[in-house]
Design an enzyme around this catalytic site. Structure first.
Site, PDB file in Angstrom:
ATOM      1  N   LYS A 185       0.883  -1.184   0.000  1.00  0.00           N
ATOM      2  CA  LYS A 185       0.000   0.000   0.000  1.00  0.00           C
ATOM      3  C   LYS A 185       0.913   1.224   0.000  1.00  0.00           C
ATOM      4  O   LYS A 185       1.384   1.676   1.032  1.00  0.00           O
ATOM      5  CB  LYS A 185      -0.890  -0.023   1.249  1.00  0.00           C
ATOM      6  CG  LYS A 185      -2.231   0.667   1.115  1.00  0.00           C
ATOM      7  CD  LYS A 185      -2.204   2.097   0.625  1.00  0.00           C
ATOM      8  CE  LYS A 185      -1.978   3.099   1.741  1.00  0.00           C
ATOM      9  NZ  LYS A 185      -1.831   4.484   1.211  1.00  0.00           N
ATOM     10  N   GLU A 260       9.442   2.026  10.658  1.00  0.00           N
ATOM     11  CA  GLU A 260      10.527   2.945  10.308  1.00  0.00           C
ATOM     12  C   GLU A 260       9.899   4.324  10.278  1.00  0.00           C
ATOM     13  O   GLU A 260       9.181   4.665   9.337  1.00  0.00           O
ATOM     14  CB  GLU A 260      11.088   2.617   8.915  1.00  0.00           C
ATOM     15  CG  GLU A 260      11.556   1.200   8.744  1.00  0.00           C
ATOM     16  CD  GLU A 260      12.889   0.938   9.398  1.00  0.00           C
ATOM     17  OE1 GLU A 260      13.451   1.854  10.033  1.00  0.00           O
ATOM     18  OE2 GLU A 260      13.367  -0.191   9.285  1.00  0.00           O
ATOM     19  N   CYS A 295      13.869  10.737   5.819  1.00  0.00           N
ATOM     20  CA  CYS A 295      13.682  10.400   7.232  1.00  0.00           C
ATOM     21  C   CYS A 295      14.967  10.573   8.017  1.00  0.00           C
ATOM     22  O   CYS A 295      14.953  10.960   9.177  1.00  0.00           O
ATOM     23  CB  CYS A 295      13.187   8.978   7.347  1.00  0.00           C
ATOM     24  SG  CYS A 295      14.211   7.852   6.403  1.00  0.00           S
ATOM     25  N   GLU A 394      10.303  17.156  13.544  1.00  0.00           N
ATOM     26  CA  GLU A 394      10.731  16.852  12.182  1.00  0.00           C
ATOM     27  C   GLU A 394       9.978  17.743  11.189  1.00  0.00           C
ATOM     28  O   GLU A 394       8.749  17.767  11.191  1.00  0.00           O
ATOM     29  CB  GLU A 394      10.423  15.383  11.882  1.00  0.00           C
ATOM     30  CG  GLU A 394      10.823  14.963  10.490  1.00  0.00           C
ATOM     31  CD  GLU A 394      10.424  13.525  10.176  1.00  0.00           C
ATOM     32  OE1 GLU A 394       9.257  13.169  10.387  1.00  0.00           O
ATOM     33  OE2 GLU A 394      11.298  12.764   9.736  1.00  0.00           O
TER      34      GLU A 394
HETATM   35  N1  LIG Z   1      12.504   5.688   8.843  1.00  0.00           N
HETATM   36  C1  LIG Z   1      12.414   5.599   7.541  1.00  0.00           C
HETATM   37  O1  LIG Z   1      13.026   4.758   6.919  1.00  0.00           O
HETATM   38  C2  LIG Z   1      11.520   6.549   6.795  1.00  0.00           C
HETATM   39  C3  LIG Z   1      11.599   6.598   5.402  1.00  0.00           C
HETATM   40  C4  LIG Z   1      10.756   7.462   4.728  1.00  0.00           C
HETATM   41  C5  LIG Z   1       9.859   8.259   5.443  1.00  0.00           C
HETATM   42  N2  LIG Z   1       9.814   8.202   6.776  1.00  0.00           N
HETATM   43  C6  LIG Z   1       8.886   9.059   7.545  1.00  0.00           C
HETATM   44  O2  LIG Z   1       7.636   9.131   6.865  1.00  0.00           O
HETATM   45  C7  LIG Z   1       7.009  10.380   7.099  1.00  0.00           C
HETATM   46  C8  LIG Z   1       6.516  10.990   5.820  1.00  0.00           C
HETATM   47  O3  LIG Z   1       5.842  10.070   5.069  1.00  0.00           O
HETATM   48  P1  LIG Z   1       4.267  10.128   4.943  1.00  0.00           P
HETATM   49  O4  LIG Z   1       3.763  11.532   5.075  1.00  0.00           O
HETATM   50  O5  LIG Z   1       3.941   9.366   3.725  1.00  0.00           O
HETATM   51  O6  LIG Z   1       3.809   9.364   6.243  1.00  0.00           O
HETATM   52  P2  LIG Z   1       2.334   8.919   6.628  1.00  0.00           P
HETATM   53  O7  LIG Z   1       2.433   8.281   7.946  1.00  0.00           O
HETATM   54  O8  LIG Z   1       1.361  10.015   6.451  1.00  0.00           O
HETATM   55  O9  LIG Z   1       1.959   7.854   5.506  1.00  0.00           O
HETATM   56  C9  LIG Z   1       2.708   6.685   5.312  1.00  0.00           C
HETATM   57  C10 LIG Z   1       1.805   5.602   4.763  1.00  0.00           C
HETATM   58  O10 LIG Z   1       0.844   5.258   5.741  1.00  0.00           O
HETATM   59  C11 LIG Z   1      -0.462   5.296   5.176  1.00  0.00           C
HETATM   60  N3  LIG Z   1      -1.428   5.604   6.228  1.00  0.00           N
HETATM   61  C12 LIG Z   1      -1.853   6.823   6.667  1.00  0.00           C
HETATM   62  N4  LIG Z   1      -2.768   6.684   7.644  1.00  0.00           N
HETATM   63  C13 LIG Z   1      -2.924   5.352   7.847  1.00  0.00           C
HETATM   64  C14 LIG Z   1      -3.722   4.578   8.733  1.00  0.00           C
HETATM   65  N5  LIG Z   1      -4.563   5.157   9.618  1.00  0.00           N
HETATM   66  N6  LIG Z   1      -3.611   3.233   8.690  1.00  0.00           N
HETATM   67  C15 LIG Z   1      -2.770   2.638   7.811  1.00  0.00           C
HETATM   68  N7  LIG Z   1      -2.021   3.321   6.933  1.00  0.00           N
HETATM   69  C16 LIG Z   1      -2.084   4.660   6.950  1.00  0.00           C
HETATM   70  C17 LIG Z   1      -0.329   6.350   4.100  1.00  0.00           C
HETATM   71  O11 LIG Z   1      -1.377   6.246   3.171  1.00  0.00           O
HETATM   72  C18 LIG Z   1       1.028   6.027   3.528  1.00  0.00           C
HETATM   73  O12 LIG Z   1       0.944   4.949   2.636  1.00  0.00           O
HETATM   74  C19 LIG Z   1       8.049  11.212   7.776  1.00  0.00           C
HETATM   75  O13 LIG Z   1       7.768  11.326   9.142  1.00  0.00           O
HETATM   76  C20 LIG Z   1       9.339  10.447   7.579  1.00  0.00           C
HETATM   77  O14 LIG Z   1      10.313  10.672   8.519  1.00  0.00           O
HETATM   78  C21 LIG Z   1      10.607   7.348   7.455  1.00  0.00           C
HETATM   79  C1  LIG Z   2      19.310   7.437   2.464  1.00  0.00           C
HETATM   80  N1  LIG Z   2      18.384   7.470   1.369  1.00  0.00           N
HETATM   81  C2  LIG Z   2      18.851   6.687   0.253  1.00  0.00           C
HETATM   82  C3  LIG Z   2      18.295   8.851   1.010  1.00  0.00           C
HETATM   83  C4  LIG Z   2      17.107   6.879   1.722  1.00  0.00           C
HETATM   84  C5  LIG Z   2      16.452   7.426   2.931  1.00  0.00           C
HETATM   85  C6  LIG Z   2      15.190   6.713   3.243  1.00  0.00           C
HETATM   86  C7  LIG Z   2      14.329   7.491   4.109  1.00  0.00           C
HETATM   87  O1  LIG Z   2      13.738   8.484   3.820  1.00  0.00           O
END
Ligand SMILES: NC(=O)c1ccc[n+]([C@@H]2O[C@H](COP(=O)([O-])OP(=O)(O)OC[C@H]3O[C@@H](n4cnc5c(N)ncnc54)[C@H](O)[C@@H]3O)[C@@H](O)[C@H]2O)c1
Ligand SMILES: C[N+](C)(C)CCCC=O
Ligand code: NA
Length: 504
Positions: A185, A260, A295, A394
């Protein structure tokens, strides 16, 4: 400028190896963040579609063509997917940029990483065959034992928009390598390339139901996946609040999750660095790559007081040199943020920092030359104190906040002064000091004299409020395996715990 007229395919949900219209027939518009224009739409799955996809995944596991495959057989599928990704790299990269605002250079690099990740897990899938059954020697005449590594079952993979295809593949590739059947998803804000992965799976003949792709809104599509009784695990990357909701839903069924989540990672710069420019460029890359929507972005610069002024001067010179433009333009180094919502959020963080008394040393606004699109200048904020929102929360945008320190102890305290624990970087030529920081940093990823380089072989994940569990490396594969112990009684003698009735 690359071809912005790449047609946006109109796809359905990818379930059981076929394109399938969502039961409720709803669709969500795709917005190009560089132009604010609607460029297509994606299907919006609901609980009804989740049920159908889970059933397709269960059937795949029950069928020999997926459920009884060896790792070596699965590796062939993974390599075929990798080859297709490379074959379609140019179109996929353009679609990724149109959907997410990512610069074309970064999108193309992501596609290489996607293919590389499939290749890497193909190798691990092959290696799994010899580790599938490990005998355990008990030095016993009565028992023979062994440990099996088996696919965990049906897994739900819920992913964010910042690296739309790459973050999905960090989970899809190990899940398939392990032999699980997966339901992906992706984020409703950027799903195009994940749907194209469905087409690739169809083209290479991945057994039906091994990977299902459900686009849709979080609560409507992700929610039912997280709480589905026949989904054996949820692997999630995204924000903290959503992570909590998913963990709560999964807890009702004692379903394992890996999370994550976000970060507010520090980069500590010492005055013993040989070259201010090299350190300045890494600092810049650590916060402005992918327009800060990373992230692990090192969004808090903690610089030694003795070089602070000279270092900020270099940082400003490098920052002013960043080309901000349509992501498809040549040499673009900073595109728009992903959405109107993210744009408002980032600007609000900047205005809150100002009203709390911080100084906007550079940026903080929409670039003058771009009238449309969700663009924010690369922004550097000084005069920050540790109670300010900009220090604690963040932003997920191109915003760096800066504090200075005098002593190593003070630097460590500042670095760990966060609820998050994803990544941390230190810049110093003193090897012993770097070792001390490696130990002291409360995080899952440490960068020494760099920020952000990422390799498939290494575990990715955090501690504290950045979540738990690990993607990538052998840890990424293990997270999709069930460990089963088998104990066989091999003696011809009776167990003799109870008194035998035949002796009465
Ligand atoms: N740690 C990591 O590896 C990593 C990597 C990328 C992004 N991030 C984090 O992700 C965040 C940004 O991404 P985002 O805005 O897409 O996050 P988000 O939490 O809004 O959405 C992430 C996913 O969760 C789904 N989602 C939303 N509400 C949900 C619910 N109630 N139940 C199930 N699924 C649901 C969304 O549709 C999407 O697919 C930032 O905080 C960032 O730090 C972390
Ligand atoms: C380190 N990269 C490759 C930028 C990936 C980060 C993944 C999280 O946002
Ligand atoms: Na989009």
């Amino acid at each position: 400028m690359a071809n912005r007229n790449v047609p946006i395919p109109r796809r359905q949900l990818y379930i059981g190896g076929e394109w399938r219209e969502p039961v409720k027939k709803k669709r969500i518009p795709i917005i190009n963040p560089a132009t604010e224009e609607i460029i297509g739409d994606i299907p919006a799955a609901t609980a009804e579609d989740v049920d159908i996809a889970v059933e397709a995944a269960r059937k795949a596991i029950a069928r020999d063509d997926w459920g009884s495959t060896t790792g070596a057989q699965r590796a062939k599928y993974l390599r075929a997917i990798a080859a297709k990704v490379l074959e379609k790299k140019s179109v996929l990269a353009t679609l990724e940029s149109l959907d997410s605002g990512k610069t074309l250079f970064e999108s193309a690099a992501d596609m290489d990483d996607v293919a590389g990740c499939f290749e890497y897990y193909a190798d691990l899938a092959e290696a799994l065959d010899s580790r599938r059954k490990i005998p355990v020697n008990l030095n016993s005449d009565s028992f023979k034992t062994y440990v099996l590594r088996e696919p965990l079952g049906v897994v739900g993979l819920i992913t964010p928009w910042n690296y739309p295809l790459l973050m999905a593949i960090w989970k899809v590739a190990p899940a398939l390598a392990a032999g699980c059947a997966a339901i992906l998803k992706p984020s409703e804000l950027a799903s195009i390339t994940c749907l194209e992965l469905g087409e690739i799976c169809r083209e290479i003949g991945l057994p039906s139901g091994a990977l299902n792709i459900l686009t849709g809104l979080g609560p409507e599509a992700g929610g039912p996946l997280a709480s589905h009784p026949h989904v054996d695990k949820i692997s999630f990357t995204g924000s903290g609040p959503t992570g909590s909701k998913i963990m709560t839903a999964a807890a009702q069924l004692v379903k394992p999750v890996s999370l994550e989540l976000g970060g507010k990672s520090p980069i500590v710069v010492f005055d013993d660095i040989d070259n201010l420019d090299i350190a300045a460029e890494w600092t810049l890359f650590g916060i402005f790559v992918n327009t800060g929507q990373v992230c692990s972005a090192t969004s808090r610069l903690i610089v030694q007081e003795s070089i602070a002024s000279a270092f900020l001067d270099r940082l400003l010179k490098w920052t002013k040199n960043i080309k901000i433009s349509d992501p498809l333009e040549e040499d673009c180094k900073l595109g728009p943020v992903v959405s109107a919502g993210q744009y408002e959020k980032v600007l609000k963080f900047i205005s809150n920092a100002k009203s709390e008394g911080a100084t906007i040393l550079y940026g903080g606004e929409r670039p003058q030359h771009l009238k449309k699109g969700y663009y924010v200048q690369p922004t550097i904020i000084t005069d920050v104190n540790t109670s300010m929102e900009i220090w604690k929360e963040e932003v997920f945008g191109p915003v760096l906040c800066v504090k200075t320190f005098k002593t190593e102890e003070e630097a460590i305290e500042l670095a760990n002064d966060t609820k998050y624990g994803l990544a941390a970087a230190v810049m110093s030529k003193d090897v012993k000091r770097c070792e001390r920081f490696t130990k002291a940093f409360q995080s899952g990823i440490i960068w020494i004299n760099c920020s952000q380089p990422t390799f498939n072989q290494l575990p990715w994940g955090g501690k504290k409020r950045s979540g738990f569990g690990r993607d990538l490396g052998e840890w990424g594969l293990e997270s999709f395996l069930n460990i089963k112990q088998v104990t066989e009684y091999t003696s011809a003698e009776p167990w003799a715990f109870y008194k035998s009735p035949s002796k009465n």
